[in-house]
Design a protein around this motif. Structure first.
Motif, short mmCIF file in Angstrom:
data_model
loop_
_atom_site.label_atom_id
_atom_site.label_comp_id
_atom_site.label_asym_id
_atom_site.label_seq_id
_atom_site.Cartn_x
_atom_site.Cartn_y
_atom_site.Cartn_z
N GLY A 173 -28.68 52.70 -61.72
CA GLY A 173 -28.65 54.14 -61.89
C GLY A 173 -28.01 54.87 -60.73
O GLY A 173 -28.18 56.08 -60.59
N PHE A 174 -27.26 54.14 -59.86
CA PHE A 174 -26.67 54.78 -58.69
C PHE A 174 -25.18 55.01 -58.88
O PHE A 174 -24.48 54.16 -59.42
N ASP A 175 -24.66 56.13 -58.39
CA ASP A 175 -23.22 56.35 -58.38
C ASP A 175 -22.68 56.17 -56.96
O ASP A 175 -23.41 55.78 -56.06
N TYR A 176 -21.39 56.48 -56.77
CA TYR A 176 -20.80 56.21 -55.45
C TYR A 176 -21.41 57.09 -54.36
O TYR A 176 -21.46 56.72 -53.20
N LYS A 177 -21.90 58.27 -54.75
CA LYS A 177 -22.49 59.15 -53.73
C LYS A 177 -23.75 58.52 -53.15
O LYS A 177 -23.94 58.47 -51.93
N ILE A 178 -24.60 58.05 -54.03
CA ILE A 178 -25.82 57.40 -53.56
C ILE A 178 -25.47 56.14 -52.78
O ILE A 178 -26.04 55.86 -51.72
N ALA A 179 -24.51 55.38 -53.29
CA ALA A 179 -24.11 54.14 -52.61
C ALA A 179 -23.65 54.44 -51.19
O ALA A 179 -24.01 53.75 -50.24
N THR A 180 -22.85 55.50 -51.04
CA THR A 180 -22.36 55.88 -49.72
C THR A 180 -23.52 56.21 -48.79
O THR A 180 -23.58 55.74 -47.65
N SER B 116 -17.77 53.56 -52.83
CA SER B 116 -17.05 53.60 -54.11
C SER B 116 -16.89 52.20 -54.68
O SER B 116 -17.05 51.97 -55.87
N ALA B 117 -16.57 51.24 -53.77
CA ALA B 117 -16.36 49.87 -54.23
C ALA B 117 -17.65 49.29 -54.80
O ALA B 117 -17.63 48.48 -55.72
N LEU B 118 -18.77 49.71 -54.23
CA LEU B 118 -20.05 49.15 -54.66
C LEU B 118 -20.57 49.81 -55.94
O LEU B 118 -21.52 49.32 -56.54
N GLU B 119 -19.94 50.91 -56.31
CA GLU B 119 -20.48 51.67 -57.45
C GLU B 119 -20.72 50.81 -58.69
O GLU B 119 -21.80 50.88 -59.27
N PRO B 120 -19.72 49.98 -59.10
CA PRO B 120 -19.97 49.18 -60.31
C PRO B 120 -21.21 48.29 -60.18
O PRO B 120 -21.98 48.13 -61.13
#
Lengths: 683, 81
Positions: free
Chosen positions: A575-582, A565-569
């Motif tokens: 083009g990635f959201d927190y789900k992909i980041a996780t 979530s923190a990396l989302e920004p």
């Protein structure tokens, strides 16, 4: 009667291709282990052996042609001899190629070490029509000579006898045997008389005249340096050439003198069969297709044959996981259970499963190397590889990289030059490995129509290769700059590989891999396991959720979920959201984990097949985003096993960190550009 | 002395025996080649002038591959047949 066992240290020296390894294997059998010389990435093999009440500690020095300071291997070899003072040095000599091999022997004589010469492959020498007057040659050089055939174990006992005899003898003064002609001798004498440090050290005096950088670097007496320079100038005036070259010339002169009287060539057939094979194997047009076909066969066979044992290992770990789970009641959320089953068995098992692959791959490499084909493969691919500043041999690890990056990095040991080796290791993760294929297998069918799936897959692989080529070129021009190694290589005659050597090779690499899996990879797996589970959520908050939803909520609450979530920004522009980041963070353990993590994020039950997850992905993301996911997974952060192996193979954690950070930055940049440009083009 | 012509190794055809005259290279490279037996005065024959690829020679009974760039720095004298 308890006899006291006497210990003898034996260093094994010899040219590359002299059959040194077969002698080492014959002497030590399975009682050997592989390590590294401290501070350098040169492999150090050590083994033990007993003979007539003596215990021999045998160290296999790197294969070298001489003892100059121009390559790490040579410096390592001679420093070992000078510092560790082994009781005996055995120089393994290719008897069918005696003059060039004796060059190293002469340099060992200069070092004044107790020396034994093993005239190896004497059967081949005989076939070539070479007849030696061993007694006379031995008297001329004042060393014992034993004839051996390493791969048939002939002469090994005699060699051991000779080693022990030499160790028990009073030391001889071999150094003064080789003379360099009156002019050079005069300068050596001058230096030795003028300086006390050199009085009993003819070797250092010679090395100084040869302008040996390593020896010069250890001379702190300015006067010596000045005198040496004067001597060199005088010699240059006389010969019109560097003294170093003249000294090499005199060594060969000494050898050729000794051989003239003792070596007879009775027949003139040389290399005939090898030349005939080479006419086909290194053919201008057919050489490359033959190489590619051979490689294809190697990979096809390794992956085909490793399928079964891999299946068995998977079944075994599955069974182990279930059996251990059985100690707890069904549905239990015990931490120990989760640690054992998901963390340790899941993490380490996932790596160990590739063991059959690795063992078979290295068996194939051993066959290619021992048969002499590897040198030809390098020859055939050299033109291609030279353009990106690498050696022809780099081709082999790169091909292996399409299977798995870890054995590919291990295979880089076939590259002698350090800069070449490190460059190749650094770019290897860009060759899309089998684990990443599972990601493509999820994403591509989710977003692309049937007819586009092949081309998209091809494009991803191609981007990886193109980036690797560019990165290698850039590394060779900047960080790992240096002349592309002047390309001189010996083409050994073709030989039949022996089963023993192939088996030892398999065993060595397999063991190395298992050791990694049991240590670094185990530790990192546990850390990532914990990060995906802690901090834990209160039971009340989970009330009313089904199994899949519980797992989603728990992952979101964990360190990895929060980091995502923190990396989302930061990842939004890609083009990635927190789900992909996780899922990306989770995939650092192993690339294929990405798929499992996406499943958890989307609360897909473990029992559903891939199409359920693909359906959800399709509703949330565009094909462009899907492509960017694959691109990022291809380029970014290599898995922990790769990091661990890069660290150990380069000898420095710095290179592993550099590789990880560099590739992640590159992934970010490339994906950023592709996504932003794609958005503009596609509206 | 007309029969003994000097030339770069790259111009030598397959099967020709030559004598090495000079290597036009830096100190380090020359020393490396010397250690492998490529010294002024040594005789060897050209097995495969792999135009435009690498170069194979027979030096004292063993096969050596030289990069083309390197072969271009080696000056030899044809020693007949």
């Amino acid at each position: 009667m308890a006899e006291k066992i006497k210990k003898i240290t034996v260093a094994l020296a010899g040219n590359p291709n002299s059959g040194k390894t077969t002698i080492f294997n014959s002497l030590t059998g399975m009682r050997q282990h592989v390590g590294n010389y401290p501070g350098v990435t040169v492999e150090k093999k050590e083994g033990t052996c007993r003979h007539n009440g003596y215990e021999l500690d045998i160290i296999d020095l790197p294969g070298t042609y001489s003892l100059t300071a121009y390559s790490t291997e040579e410096v390592v070899s001679r420093n070992f001899i000078i510092e560790k003072k082994p009781d005996v040095v055995v120089d393994v000599i290719d008897a069918s190629n005696i003059e060039r091999n004796l060059y190293l022997a002469v340099q060992l004589m200069e070092l004044n070490v107790p020396l034994v010469l093993a005239f190896n492959m004497s059967d081949i020498a005989k076939q070539k029509g070479l007849v030696f007057d061993i007694e006379k040659l031995s008297a001329l050089l004042e060393v014992s000579i034993v004839q051996t055939v390493g791969n048939k174990k002939q002469g090994i006992n005699e060699l051991l006898d000779s080693i022990i005899r030499t160790a028990e003898q009073p030391p001889k003064n071999l150094a003064s045997l080789v003379k360099y002609g009156s002019e050079i001798e005069k300068e050596i004498e001058k230096l030795q008389q003028k300086f006390d440090e050199l009085r009993n050290d003819r070797w250092t005096a010679i090395k100084l005249l040869e302008q040996d950088a390593d020896v010069l670097g250890h001379i702190y007496n300015e006067e010596i340096v000045i005198s040496v320079m004067e001597s060199i100038l005088r010699l240059k005036n006389i010969f019109g050439e560097e003294p170093e070259i003249i000294i090499a010339d005199r060594r060969y002169g000494f050898i050729s003198g000794a051989c003239q009287e003792t070596v007879k060539n009775t027949v003139e057939i040389r290399h005939n069969r090898s030349d005939m094979i080479d006419a086909v194997m290194t053919h201008k047009i057919w050489g490359l297709p033959i190489f590619i076909a051979l490689m294809y066969i190697v990979f096809d066979l390794t992956f085909r044959f490793s399928e079964w044992p891999m299946g068995w290992l998977e079944m075994f770990f599955g069974w182990l996981g279930r059996s251990i789970s059985g100690f707890w009641p069904a549905g239990s959320d015990n931490i120990l259970k989760s640690l054992l089953v998901d963390g340790i068995i899941g993490g380490v098992g996932g790596v160990v499963v590739f063991l059959p692959n690795i063992i078979l791959l290295f068996a194939a490499i051993a066959v290619l190397e021992d048969s002499g084909y590897m040198a030809r493969a390098a020859f055939v691919t050299d033109r291609l590889m030279h353009k990106i500043g690498l050696h022809g041999k780099s081709f082999i690890p790169m091909l292996i990289g399409f299977g798995c990056t870890v054995p590919a990095i291990m295979a880089c040991r076939i590259l002698e030059n350090r800069r070449n080796r490190i460059t190749t290791i650094l770019v290897l993760p860009l060759f899309s490995c089998g684990a990443r294929l599972t990601i493509y297998a999820l994403i591509i069918p989710a977003f692309f129509a049937e007819q586009w799936r092949g081309p998209v897959m091809w494009l991803i692989y191609f981007i990886g290769i193109a980036l690797a080529v560019i990165a290698a070129k850039i590394l060779r021009l900047t960080l790992l700059k240096g002349e592309t190694v002047p390309y001189v290589m010996e083409l050994p005659p073709y030989r039949m590989p022996t089963a023993k050597s192939v088996l030892l090779h398999m065993w060595e690499r397999g063991w190395l891999y298992l050791k990694k899996a049991g240590t670094v990879i185990l530790m990192l797996s546990i850390i990532l396991w914990a990060a995906a589970r802690y901090p834990r959520m209160n039971a009340e908050k989970l009330a009313g959720l089904n199994d899949a939803e519980t797992r989603t909520a728990m992952l979101k609450h964990s360190v990895i979920g929060r980091a995502g979530s923190a990396l989302e920004p930061a990842l939004k522009p890609l083009g990635f959201d927190y789900k992909i980041a996780t899922a990306l963070i989770g995939s650092m353990a192993a690339k294929e984990v990405f798929v499992a993590q996406m499943g958890i994020v989307y609360a897909v039950s473990e029992h559903d097949d891939a199409s359920v997850l693909q359906e959800k992905l399709r509703s949330d993301y565009t094909p462009l985003q899907g492509f960017c996911i694959m691109l990022f997974c291809l380029i970014s952060a290599p898995c922990i096993a790769t990091i661990a192996i890069t660290r150990s193979e380069t000898g420095r954690i710095g290179w592993a960190i550099f590789q990880w950070a560099g590739l992640t930055a590159l992934a970010y940049a490339v994906t950023f550009v592709v996504y932003q440009v794609g958005m503009i083009l596609l509206g | 002395m007309k029969t003994q012509e000097q030339t770069f190794l790259t111009n030598v055809t397959n099967g020709t025996k030559v004598r090495l005259l000079k290597i036009d290279a830096g100190q380090g490279l020359k020393a490396r080649l010397a250690a492998m037996g490529l010294l002024a005065g040594v005789e060897f024959s050209v097995i495969n002038n792999g135009h435009p690829g690498p170069f194979v020679i027979d030096l004292k009974g063993s096969r050596m591959v030289l990069g083309r760039g390197m072969a271009g720095k080696i000056i030899v004298k044809l020693s007949g047949s």
